[in-house]
Scaffold this motif. Structure first.
Motif, PDB file in Angstrom:
ATOM      1  N   ARG A   1      -1.391  13.943   2.104  1.00  0.00           N
ATOM      2  CA  ARG A   1      -0.080  13.968   1.462  1.00  0.00           C
ATOM      3  C   ARG A   1      -0.044  15.032   0.368  1.00  0.00           C
ATOM      4  O   ARG A   1      -0.915  15.087  -0.491  1.00  0.00           O
ATOM      5  N   VAL A   2       0.984  15.868   0.390  1.00  0.00           N
ATOM      6  CA  VAL A   2       1.158  16.940  -0.594  1.00  0.00           C
ATOM      7  C   VAL A   2       2.470  16.717  -1.334  1.00  0.00           C
ATOM      8  O   VAL A   2       3.509  16.451  -0.714  1.00  0.00           O
TER       9      VAL A   2
ATOM     10  N   GLY B   1      -0.398  17.024   7.388  1.00  0.00           N
ATOM     11  CA  GLY B   1       0.078  15.675   7.119  1.00  0.00           C
ATOM     12  C   GLY B   1      -1.067  14.691   6.987  1.00  0.00           C
ATOM     13  O   GLY B   1      -2.244  15.056   7.055  1.00  0.00           O
ATOM     14  N   TYR B   2      -0.729  13.435   6.774  1.00  0.00           N
ATOM     15  CA  TYR B   2      -1.754  12.401   6.621  1.00  0.00           C
ATOM     16  C   TYR B   2      -2.310  12.020   7.986  1.00  0.00           C
ATOM     17  O   TYR B   2      -1.559  11.741   8.922  1.00  0.00           O
ATOM     18  N   VAL B   3      -3.624  12.028   8.113  1.00  0.00           N
ATOM     19  CA  VAL B   3      -4.286  11.653   9.360  1.00  0.00           C
ATOM     20  C   VAL B   3      -5.326  10.582   9.065  1.00  0.00           C
ATOM     21  O   VAL B   3      -5.704  10.349   7.917  1.00  0.00           O
ATOM     22  N   SER B   4      -5.803   9.923  10.093  1.00  0.00           N
ATOM     23  CA  SER B   4      -6.836   8.906   9.917  1.00  0.00           C
ATOM     24  C   SER B   4      -8.141   9.560   9.473  1.00  0.00           C
ATOM     25  O   SER B   4      -8.356  10.756   9.650  1.00  0.00           O
TER      26      SER B   4
ATOM     27  N   PHE C   1       0.818  -1.206   0.000  1.00  0.00           N
ATOM     28  CA  PHE C   1       0.000   0.000   0.000  1.00  0.00           C
ATOM     29  C   PHE C   1       0.854   1.259   0.000  1.00  0.00           C
ATOM     30  O   PHE C   1       1.909   1.324   0.622  1.00  0.00           O
ATOM     31  N   ASP C   2       0.348   2.286  -0.673  1.00  0.00           N
ATOM     32  CA  ASP C   2       1.013   3.591  -0.659  1.00  0.00           C
ATOM     33  C   ASP C   2       0.541   4.425   0.532  1.00  0.00           C
ATOM     34  O   ASP C   2       1.298   5.184   1.114  1.00  0.00           O
ATOM     35  N   LEU C   3      -0.738   4.293   0.895  1.00  0.00           N
ATOM     36  CA  LEU C   3      -1.302   5.020   2.029  1.00  0.00           C
ATOM     37  C   LEU C   3      -1.961   4.030   2.982  1.00  0.00           C
ATOM     38  O   LEU C   3      -2.605   3.081   2.536  1.00  0.00           O
ATOM     39  N   LYS C   4      -1.811   4.272   4.271  1.00  0.00           N
ATOM     40  CA  LYS C   4      -2.414   3.385   5.261  1.00  0.00           C
ATOM     41  C   LYS C   4      -3.241   4.181   6.256  1.00  0.00           C
ATOM     42  O   LYS C   4      -2.891   5.296   6.620  1.00  0.00           O
ATOM     43  N   ASP C   5      -4.363   3.576   6.669  1.00  0.00           N
ATOM     44  CA  ASP C   5      -5.224   4.163   7.695  1.00  0.00           C
ATOM     45  C   ASP C   5      -5.764   3.009   8.534  1.00  0.00           C
ATOM     46  O   ASP C   5      -6.801   2.423   8.213  1.00  0.00           O
TER      47      ASP C   5
ATOM     48  N   ILE D   1      -5.110  13.832  -1.285  1.00  0.00           N
ATOM     49  CA  ILE D   1      -3.791  13.822  -1.908  1.00  0.00           C
ATOM     50  C   ILE D   1      -3.632  14.997  -2.863  1.00  0.00           C
ATOM     51  O   ILE D   1      -4.552  15.353  -3.595  1.00  0.00           O
ATOM     52  N   ILE D   2      -2.471  15.619  -2.837  1.00  0.00           N
ATOM     53  CA  ILE D   2      -2.070  16.581  -3.857  1.00  0.00           C
ATOM     54  C   ILE D   2      -0.890  15.955  -4.596  1.00  0.00           C
ATOM     55  O   ILE D   2       0.164  15.702  -4.001  1.00  0.00           O
ATOM     56  N   ASP D   3      -1.073  15.680  -5.889  1.00  0.00           N
ATOM     57  CA  ASP D   3      -0.027  15.028  -6.667  1.00  0.00           C
ATOM     58  C   ASP D   3       0.165  15.738  -7.996  1.00  0.00           C
ATOM     59  O   ASP D   3      -0.244  16.893  -8.163  1.00  0.00           O
TER      60      ASP D   3
END
Length: 429
Positions: free
Chosen positions: A288-289, A311-314, A47-51, A256-258
């Motif tokens: 994620r930015v 930042g990334y939060v749940s 996975f790239d992102l986890k929650d 996400i900002i990509d």
């Protein structure tokens, strides 16, 4: 006795993101509509992102089958001596070394339709016996990754089981493929595989009217619309948006900002509109930015002082940021798939009652939903003046926002009823 449906999905908690939310919520509410879901997902995905908080939403009564998967990213990490070799991250880099260039070329031309293709054959072998024994009355595959659909295709061919293929993004017309150095023969192979899925699935669903029409044109068959939605149960107890005073503005963006989501036109308009103002103006990114956007903000003293990165939060923590916001920002893509881009968080945004200011296609599907629900507006990335006018209105607004209209149609419970009706189309169910 409930009918059983096997949901084949790569993304499942602890993975984060809208792709997880969609089928996590369908699995939650399908039993109320007469179908017992069973999840089939990788045992060791990359996975790239986890929650991990999403794992709490998995019902203790839900059966989840986890099956081993081999993915090439781990091998690439070892060769590079780095972590996070996901293609999206690698493609965002300004400069690519020999190993990165080779990895991108191999992903584009040898891993069709995607790097999860190595999971197809072992999964089909494992699941065929279960289906032949009558354990499932239907199967669902959801992509991307579109390799999941190849599992559905092969199971359909071997067993004749009723099969629903769900497209969360396009396939051969997906903008991501355009970024890859793909040979024409490989592009043709994508189209061939896509046609097999579109012609052999009993039901095909997708998330937006534009994608629905595009798939109709490709397949000359019926495509069913099954949007994403919101779950009222996600709202924390006591969640409410308070009174706003005129002369301040706190914009919040979640997600996400990509490389295909550019917030800079909105941030630059905010700077120009409020450069000489003494009032409180703030923009918060939750998620994620990309490094490129972070660098642009860091290079501007005004933006650096007014833009904050949480930042990334749940998913649960996101509501704390909603509660502190005056309005929500939505950054849609500015690419060829932009018209059909309806991010899952749009519906949750609407459920908060906060006004939405979005960048994207003003004639796109998200714009139509926001307009019909009187929940916000979508502006072109280049419509600088209109963005500034909207920011000023939000700055001067006071009082409590009004709830979006006709939003119940997008509740996860109602959408699960629609899904169950599609599964019930099977004359053998």
């Amino acid at each position: 006795m409930k009918k059983r449906v096997l949901i084949i999905t790569y993304y499942w908690p602890p993975s984060g993101g809208s792709g997880v939310q969609r089928w996590l919520k369908f699995a939650k509410y399908l039993p109320e509509a007469g179908w017992e879901p069973v999840i089939f997902t990788p045992e060791n995905p990359d996975f790239d992102l986890k929650d991990v908080s999403l794992e709490k939403e998995i019902s203790k009564d839900l059966e989840v089958m986890k099956f081993p998967i081999w993915e090439p990213y781990q091998l690439l990490d070892k060769i590079r001596g780095k972590k996070e070799s996901h293609p999206g991250r690698v493609l965002e880099q300004k400069e690519h070394g020999f190993i990165e260039k080779a990895a991108i070329w191999l992903r584009a031309n040898l891993m069709v339709p995607d790097p999860r293709v190595f999971w197809v054959k072992p999964s089909v072998k494992f699941l065929t016996e279960l289906i032949e024994k009558g354990q499932f009355q239907a199967i669902i595959t959801t992509g991307p990754p579109h390799s999941m659909h190849l599992i559905g295709r092969d199971l359909k061919r071997k067993t004749g089981v009723f099969w629903l293929a769900d497209f969360r993004d396009p396939w051969s017309q997906w903008e991501f493929l355009d970024k890859l150095p793909m040979q024409n023969l490989v592009r043709d192979k994508h189209k061939k595989l896509e046609q097999e899925v579109l012609s052999e699935a009993d039901v095909v669903t997708t998330i937006s009217p534009t994608f629905q029409e595009d798939l109709k044109q490709l397949s000359t068959r019926k495509i069913d619309l099954l949007t994403n939605g919101f779950d009222p149960a996600d709202m924390p107890d006591g969640f409410a948006i308070g009174e706003k005073k005129a002369g301040s503005l706190h914009l919040v963006y979640t997600g996400i900002i990509d490389s295909i989501r550019n917030p800079m036109p909105l941030l630059k308009a905010m700077k120009e509109e409020f450069l000489k103002e003494m009032g409180a103006v703030k923009f918060t990114f939750v998620g994620r930015v990309s490094d490129q956007v972070r660098r642009e903000i860091a290079a501007d003293s005004w933006l650096s002082a007014h833009v904050h990165f949480a930042g990334y939060v749940s998913h649960q923590e996101v509501f704390e940021f909603y509660a502190k916001a005056d309005a929500l920002a939505l950054i849609l893509t500015n690419t060829k798939n932009a018209k059909g881009n309806i991010p899952g968080k749009l519906f949750e945004y609407m459920a908060t009652t906060l006004p939405v200011l979005a960048l994207g296609d003003p004639a796109g599907d998200s714009a139509k939903i926001l307009k019909e629900s009187e929940a916000g507006e979508v502006f072109s990335h280049s419509d600088h003046v209109a963005i500034q006018v909207s920011l000023r209105k939000l700055y001067e607004r006071s009082g409590k926002p009004e709830a979006a209209t006709a939003i119940d149609q997008y509740s996860r419970r109602n959408l699960s009823i629609q899904l169950a009706n599609l599964l019930d189309e099977d004359p053998l169910s």
